[in-house]
Design a protein around this motif. Sequence first.
Motif, mmCIF file in Angstrom:
data_model
loop_
_atom_site.group_PDB
_atom_site.id
_atom_site.type_symbol
_atom_site.label_atom_id
_atom_site.label_comp_id
_atom_site.label_asym_id
_atom_site.label_seq_id
_atom_site.Cartn_x
_atom_site.Cartn_y
_atom_site.Cartn_z
ATOM 1 N N ARG A 121 6.327 2.312 -4.994
ATOM 2 C CA ARG A 121 6.054 0.994 -5.572
ATOM 3 C C ARG A 121 6.667 0.863 -6.968
ATOM 4 O O ARG A 121 7.134 -0.208 -7.358
ATOM 5 C CB ARG A 121 4.542 0.755 -5.653
ATOM 6 N N GLN A 124 0.821 -1.211 0.000
ATOM 7 C CA GLN A 124 0.000 0.000 0.000
ATOM 8 C C GLN A 124 0.857 1.265 0.000
ATOM 9 O O GLN A 124 0.384 2.343 0.337
ATOM 10 C CB GLN A 124 -0.917 -0.009 1.233
ATOM 11 N N GLU A 125 2.102 1.133 -0.385
ATOM 12 C CA GLU A 125 3.006 2.281 -0.402
ATOM 13 C C GLU A 125 2.623 3.245 -1.525
ATOM 14 O O GLU A 125 1.889 2.873 -2.449
ATOM 15 C CB GLU A 125 4.447 1.799 -0.592
ATOM 16 N N PRO A 126 3.107 4.488 -1.471
ATOM 17 C CA PRO A 126 2.820 5.454 -2.542
ATOM 18 C C PRO A 126 3.251 4.923 -3.904
ATOM 19 O O PRO A 126 4.164 4.094 -4.007
ATOM 20 C CB PRO A 126 3.637 6.685 -2.133
ATOM 21 N N PHE A 127 2.611 5.435 -4.943
ATOM 22 C CA PHE A 127 2.823 4.913 -6.294
ATOM 23 C C PHE A 127 4.290 4.963 -6.718
ATOM 24 O O PHE A 127 4.831 3.992 -7.244
ATOM 25 C CB PHE A 127 1.966 5.699 -7.293
#
Length: 278
Positions: free
Chosen positions: A97, A91-94
Amino acid sequence: VALLLPFLCFLSPAAAGRLLVIPMEGSHWLSMKKVLMELSKRGHQIVVIAPDNKILIDSSDVYELKTYPVPLTKEDMEEQLRFFSARVFSQEPFLVRFWKRLEDYRKSGTTFHSSCKSLLYNQELLKYIGEGHFDALLTDPVTPCGQIIALHFSIPSVFFLRMVPCALEVRAAQGPDPPSYVPRMFSENTDHMTFSQRVKNFLIALSESFICNIAYSPFEELASEFLQKPMTMTEILSQGSIWLRRIDFVFEYPMPVMPNMVFIGGIHCGEKKKPLSQ
């Protein structure tokens, strides 16, 4: 009817064939195995070739399994699969990721390239394939090793896949792929995009050539060396005869497809499942 009978005498029943299978490890194999079981019931002779560090690819009565040695151990492969699977649900920032996925592509590309090279230069297996008189080759094009074998021995190839990174399956099949309308892999967009989402989608499309160059350039060099002519990933995959895609148009966004692409999503839906416990 009387006129047709002389012609029918020349027709023979359909004969079973010999199928060479070069699969992908993990969940990709679980779907493919179901297809092999059905093909075996219809009388086809099946030979599966896999590395000796296989995890889910197992022996079976429905096919003959041949393995070849590779540098990476089974434990190393299991660790990589666990690590990659955990990243999928991050669920990390885009952007975080994105860069981590870039590193994942590099690592997985190195792993599968090493395995592919071990197969392509295994003289015993190459001799077996050359003398095997196979009618077709079934493979997962996420790694192009099977297709390189098919090109080397001039065996018609059938691709079994959901999708290939960087939309290579669309480019290889010469299909339209406008980034303003077709969501890119991992973008989390749908076919109904706002202006900002279209910009994001377009930027991802621009970055794909850089990303896939990291993952697939070693395969291009290997294929060029093995086939003794310059090859790109698009050229390698463009020779596929049929694309069996494990998606269903009912659940996917609208997308352009070519005539040799067949949707086979839901191939497990006919199986009887155990009811859930209370």
